[in-house]
Design an enzyme around this catalytic site. Structure first.
Site, mmCIF file in Angstrom:
data_model
loop_
_atom_site.group_PDB
_atom_site.id
_atom_site.type_symbol
_atom_site.label_atom_id
_atom_site.label_comp_id
_atom_site.label_asym_id
_atom_site.label_seq_id
_atom_site.Cartn_x
_atom_site.Cartn_y
_atom_site.Cartn_z
ATOM 1 N N LEU A 24 4.652 -15.837 1.755
ATOM 2 C CA LEU A 24 6.044 -15.404 1.861
ATOM 3 C C LEU A 24 6.336 -14.687 3.175
ATOM 4 O O LEU A 24 7.477 -14.690 3.633
ATOM 5 C CB LEU A 24 6.396 -14.461 0.695
ATOM 6 C CG LEU A 24 6.327 -15.070 -0.706
ATOM 7 C CD1 LEU A 24 6.620 -14.002 -1.749
ATOM 8 C CD2 LEU A 24 7.329 -16.220 -0.833
ATOM 9 N N GLY A 25 5.338 -14.066 3.747
ATOM 10 C CA GLY A 25 5.599 -13.338 4.981
ATOM 11 C C GLY A 25 4.337 -12.697 5.504
ATOM 12 O O GLY A 25 3.352 -12.523 4.787
ATOM 13 N N LYS A 47 0.383 -8.751 -2.264
ATOM 14 C CA LYS A 47 0.374 -8.245 -0.897
ATOM 15 C C LYS A 47 -1.062 -7.901 -0.516
ATOM 16 O O LYS A 47 -1.740 -7.144 -1.221
ATOM 17 C CB LYS A 47 1.264 -7.002 -0.797
ATOM 18 C CG LYS A 47 1.348 -6.377 0.580
ATOM 19 C CD LYS A 47 2.339 -5.205 0.542
ATOM 20 C CE LYS A 47 2.494 -4.557 1.904
ATOM 21 N NZ LYS A 47 3.497 -3.465 1.885
ATOM 22 N N ASP A 153 11.012 3.979 6.221
ATOM 23 C CA ASP A 153 11.269 2.749 6.988
ATOM 24 C C ASP A 153 12.466 2.006 6.408
ATOM 25 O O ASP A 153 12.413 0.796 6.184
ATOM 26 C CB ASP A 153 10.027 1.864 6.997
ATOM 27 C CG ASP A 153 10.092 0.792 8.098
ATOM 28 O OD1 ASP A 153 10.903 0.950 9.025
ATOM 29 O OD2 ASP A 153 9.346 -0.196 8.012
ATOM 30 N N ASP A 171 8.922 -2.667 0.554
ATOM 31 C CA ASP A 171 7.994 -2.206 1.587
ATOM 32 C C ASP A 171 7.871 -0.685 1.628
ATOM 33 O O ASP A 171 8.439 -0.006 2.488
ATOM 34 C CB ASP A 171 8.391 -2.735 2.966
ATOM 35 C CG ASP A 171 7.206 -2.657 3.940
ATOM 36 O OD1 ASP A 171 6.187 -2.033 3.574
ATOM 37 O OD2 ASP A 171 7.307 -3.213 5.045
#
Length: 494
Positions: A24-25, A47, A153, A171
């Site tokens: 996905l990334g 992740k 963030d 995140d």
């Protein structure tokens, strides 16, 4: 440890639980895969900590070992934070561990588009969807700040909108708990926050607080309302200086129809001085009158996804908070369908006082926390028993570490339940404000805590001995916490 660790691939089974499907990334620190949880068949996001980044390749063996230790610790902390944050706007944790010596986190799969892509497609939004996004994100942020956790963030790339219009903060990789005992982790060459959304104190590498998130979130809200950031990223020359020293014009300068209350709120969120920024609760209060309500018509022009849908049609929402086991009701707690019994409440207070004396808020304290609104509604604001219930409820939350919930209770006692200006009342106010300061200290708001301690010292000096002693005992306890933080050699280590 080596940076040339295993790289995950499709169809691979992680920890015997998650079958990887599609990447996905990929970022500087982590990579994310869509996967299927074998036992349930549900789609999840897995992740992984990246161990093959270019930054790691540049390090020698000793630096690499130290750097990986920090990254592993941050990754574990992200898992711990996700497990503690219970809100539908924050991905819940399903599992975490090691897969072929590579740390992983499995969490709810958040589908849809990033707010960055949404804004790029729709440019300037109508007010209703702009506030719907902002309010949903603020509710999730309020959950984090209550614990207290600072995201550090916040930016459009870390806010997702799914097909149903539900907004999710993602995140938490550099999120930080604001407990006094929280370990600080600093990665080699890392930059905390993102260019164009960093608070001045982040730029200057100072201790973060919940108000640090407020600044970054203010940049996001500004862009939602104005169709552009307060200081556009394209203006590379002097961008840092603008965030440090310049005040942007209100969003209404760029978009017609922005209410004055929202212009004022956003500019206060972007104040250079953290203590002058509003807390997230005030942000939500200002948003409330402008947020779409159940039954409102669909906004025009239409957007897809439609972030107003969860506000306009709350019963249609398919995303819910993860289930939380309810505490069993106390047999002596009054039912919701009957009037409160003074003797029952007094007994609960006595039991709660014993629980707090032993340092373990328990069933009686939780019962009082659930009835603060009822006692005030039924008995008014002047009855001492009402103030006793509120004080015990606040003390229980504070001792349990829920500083975000405790502080407003202390403030409400001060402003609405404590009457009179005699020595006893002045002492009580000073203690209440010190308790608020202790809660703020947990959020890293050092200046406000120092100010409260100084004010309490002046109050104590004008009180008779018994009352002065009580205030002084409380003042010294908070002052010791401040001293410990100031003496911490890592206090500016973000």
């Amino acid at each position: 440890m080596s940076a040339e660790e295993h790289r995950p691939g499709a169809r691979e089974l992680v920890d015997g639980r998650y079958e990887l499907d599609t990447p996905l990334g990929r970022g500087g620190m982590a990579q994310v895969w869509q996967a299927c949880e074998v036992s349930t068949g549900r789609n999840v996001a897995v992740k992984f900590l990246r161990l093959d980044s270019e930054d790691l390749r540049r390090l020698d063996t000793r630096e690499l070992r130290a750097e990986l230790a920090v990254l592993y610790a941050r990754f574990r902390r992200e898992a711990e934070l996700l497990s503690s944050l219970d809100h539908s706007g924050i991905p819940e944790l399903y599992g975490h561990g090691l897969h072929r010596d590579m740390p992983y986190i499995a969490m709810r799969l958040v589908t849809g588009v990033t707010l960055r892509s949404f804004l790029d497609e729709h440019n300037t939004l109508p007010l209703a969807p702009a506030i719907a996004v902002a309010a949903q994100a603020a509710e999730a942020l309020a959950c984090a700040h209550t614990h207290p956790v600072v995201h550090r963030d916040l930016k459009p790339q870390n806010i997702m909108i799914d097909d149903e219009g539900v907004v999710t903060l993602i995140d938490f990789g550099i999120a930080k708990p604001l407990r006094a005992d929280a370990t600080r982790y600093t990665a080699h060459g890392s930059t905390l926050g993102s260019r164009g959304y960093q608070a001045p104190e982040q730029i200057m590498e100072k201790e973060p607080t919940a108000r640090t998130d407020i600044y970054s979130f203010g940049c996001v809200v500004y862009e939602l309302l104005a169709g552009r950031p307060p200081f556009p990223l394209g203006e590379d020359s002097g961008l840092i200086g603008k965030h440090l020293y310049e005040d942007p014009p209100p969003p209404g300068v760029y978009t017609a129809g922005v209410p004055e209350a929202l212009d004022d709120l956003v500019l206060r969120m972007l104040d250079k001085v953290p203590e002058r920024r509003p807390a997230i609760g005030e942000v939500l209060d200002v948003f409330a009158p402008f947020c779409p309500r159940p039954g409102d018509p669909e906004p025009r022009p239409r957007t897809h996804p439609d972030p107003t849908a969860p506000c306009r049609r709350p019963k249609d929402r398919s995303v819910a908070s993860r289930p939380v086991a309810a505490a069993p009701p106390s047999p002596s707690s009054p039912g919701q369908d009957e009037w409160l019994d003074v003797r029952v409440v007094q007994q609960l207070c006595a039991t709660a006082e014993q629980e707090l004396y032993e340092g373990e808020p328990g069933e009686a304290t939780r019962s009082l926390q659930g009835m603060t609104g009822r006692v005030r509604q039924e008995w008014g604001s002047r009855r001492p028993l009402v103030r006793r219930v509120w004080r015990l409820a606040a003390d229980g939350l504070r001792l349990a570490g829920d500083f975000g919930a405790a502080a407003p209770l202390y403030q409400d006692i001060d402003s609405g339940l404590l009457h009179g200006e005699g020595p006893a009342e002045r002492a009580e106010r000073a203690v209440l404000r010190l308790r608020v300061a202790e809660c703020r200290l947990a959020f890293g708001e050092m200046a406000a805590a120092i100010e409260a301690v100084q004010a309490a010292g002046h109050t104590a000096a004008g009180l008779p001995a018994p009352y002065a002693t009580r205030v002084e005992d409380e003042r010294r306890a908070v002052d010791e916490q401040i001293t410990a933080r100031l003496a911490d050699p890592e206090s500016t280590d973000l």
